[in-house]
Write an enzyme that holds these catalytic residues in place. Sequence first.
Site, PDB file in Angstrom:
ATOM      1  N   ASP A 170       8.336   0.747   4.332  1.00 31.35           N
ATOM      2  CA  ASP A 170       8.190  -0.338   5.208  1.00 31.35           C
ATOM      3  C   ASP A 170       7.164  -1.085   4.796  1.00 31.35           C
ATOM      4  O   ASP A 170       5.940  -0.974   4.740  1.00 31.35           O
ATOM      5  CB  ASP A 170       7.496   0.533   6.542  1.00 31.35           C
ATOM      6  CG  ASP A 170       7.344  -0.783   7.959  1.00 31.35           C
ATOM      7  OD1 ASP A 170       6.757  -1.853   7.320  1.00 31.35           O
ATOM      8  OD2 ASP A 170       7.799  -0.399   8.853  1.00 31.35           O
ATOM      9  N   ILE A 171       7.526  -2.419   4.191  1.00 33.88           N
ATOM     10  CA  ILE A 171       7.039  -3.182   3.330  1.00 33.88           C
ATOM     11  C   ILE A 171       6.419  -4.370   4.006  1.00 33.88           C
ATOM     12  O   ILE A 171       7.592  -4.954   4.160  1.00 33.88           O
ATOM     13  CB  ILE A 171       7.338  -3.473   1.881  1.00 33.88           C
ATOM     14  CG1 ILE A 171       7.768  -2.031   1.288  1.00 33.88           C
ATOM     15  CG2 ILE A 171       6.435  -4.166   1.111  1.00 33.88           C
ATOM     16  CD1 ILE A 171       6.902  -0.890   1.136  1.00 33.88           C
ATOM     17  N   GLU A 172       5.160  -4.629   4.619  1.00 32.46           N
ATOM     18  CA  GLU A 172       4.796  -5.838   5.161  1.00 32.46           C
ATOM     19  C   GLU A 172       3.485  -6.480   4.854  1.00 32.46           C
ATOM     20  O   GLU A 172       2.972  -5.774   3.978  1.00 32.46           O
ATOM     21  CB  GLU A 172       4.575  -5.430   6.858  1.00 32.46           C
ATOM     22  CG  GLU A 172       5.942  -4.734   7.477  1.00 32.46           C
ATOM     23  CD  GLU A 172       5.478  -4.242   8.753  1.00 32.46           C
ATOM     24  OE1 GLU A 172       5.300  -5.259   9.477  1.00 32.46           O
ATOM     25  OE2 GLU A 172       5.611  -3.127   9.274  1.00 32.46           O
ATOM     26  N   ALA A 173       3.336  -7.665   5.296  1.00 31.80           N
ATOM     27  CA  ALA A 173       2.166  -8.465   5.044  1.00 31.80           C
ATOM     28  C   ALA A 173       1.657  -8.250   3.638  1.00 31.80           C
ATOM     29  O   ALA A 173       2.568  -8.801   2.835  1.00 31.80           O
ATOM     30  CB  ALA A 173       1.099  -7.767   5.889  1.00 31.80           C
TER      31      ALA A 173
END
Length: 527
Positions: A170-173
């Site tokens: 889960d790759i965010e921000a």
Amino acid sequence: MSAATSAASTQPVAPRRRLSALRVVLSVALVGLLASGGFVGWQWWSAAQAVEDHEPWFAGYVDVTATPTFAFEAPASDAGRDVVLSFIVAAKDDACEPTWGTGYTLEEASHALDLDRRLARLDQLGGQITVSFGGLLNDELATGCTNVNDLVDAYASVVDRYEITTIDLDIEAGNLTNTSAGERRAEAIHTLQVERRSAGDDLAVWLTLPVAPSGLTEYGTTAVSQMLDAGVDLAGVNVMTMDYGSSRTDGDSMAMASIQALQSTHRQLGALYSRAGIELSPASLWTKIGATPMIGQNDVPGEVFGLADAEEFNAFALEQRIGRMSLWSLNRDQSCGSNYVDLKRVSDSCSGIDQGDVRFVDLLGEGFDGRPDGSAGAVTTADTLEEIVDDPATSPYAIWAPEASYLEGTKIVWHRSVYQAKWWTRGELPDNPVLNEWETPWTLIGPVLPGETPFEMPTLPKGTYPEWEGPTIYEKGDRVLFDGVPFESKWWNEGESPEAASSNPDGAPWAPLAESEVGAILDALEQ
């Protein structure tokens, strides 16, 4: 995922597919060449394509460190028995140390959260787990762990301890915008996947990314490309269909915005895989898409993903046979209690809407009968593609030609689909794989339907109206015949051929008379 939660070197191997995964061979008939040679263009299509034993699966996310603790080990229904545990992130004092939400090392979680025992209980009940790395609020391991070998060991320690066959990144921000971290992550995951597969073990890798109705962001498509370029065999890309903000068109429901997001992601994945040298059919691409809506009240105050949205979204996902469905989160899948006053403020433990006795897990999980382990062994390979021609006899509009010019609004047929020009264009392929809609002058309207033929305009006898002549000036309301077809001028024009009305009905100055009116004129002429 939610801002209101504690969310989350070897040479590349050529993608391949294991024969044990084969289930169905789809045969798509090739359209023969017309005897007259009157075809234009062709379409790449799967002919006798081997399809993996694809069974879409459902697993809801569980925030392991949120309070109150969610008892995922005691699922209330079959739809909730498989879970995505979130989030493994880097420790505050050691970037290569995996922790649960920075609060617990793997060993500490076994004691403080009794996590290992609860997982053993879930296993007794037939449940399966996927572990998610990253999330919104903390550093994913690759962000700070700069030694790739140490990074591989960190990922492997989680995979080994929990004996998992599917991982979720889960790759965010900042984890997403850090492209150097993305390259390390891709290299480490590729190494780990190759090691596992060489040892006869499965390791499916899902990449979870933010999305808008227009599709993945530029950083999102870069993250996918990094994985593919490193040789990672992605099980798929799971998009977070939530928190759209200004990207959602006013009046569109959350279900509609989410459907648009999946359609846009489908287009983008086709381009990304094509650029990586892996041609996949539209059906194969859908199996590589996952969706995770945020149930109930989203972080954006005006966005609520309701029960009706869940039913509509589920129906679309099943129709397309996407790879997986999830939700954020199982912790929140219930109505808030009477003591929770501000429902616009997102809660970790309730949805913010009145669900009654209905659960989102049952609505979104309906029809997703596969299991994570069941698809973990699937290995990607390019589809077998064959040539097919467009047939003017079965096309409702003219077939696209590279030398022709097309005005805004013009409809054409290309590769058995109908496209409409967004602006004047010439020589630009309608199905050119692009990452963003603004990169192409064409909008896909939909497929050519079975049994369609070129539309034939009703005609009137010669002399009913004057024949159209290019140099003549025509005023609004003037009527002419063009190849026997009656047209009426919509506004003043000169030199504008009525022929354009068939492919550009909105922009052309001529409109054909309605069939009923032509019939009335013919009746009058016969009297």
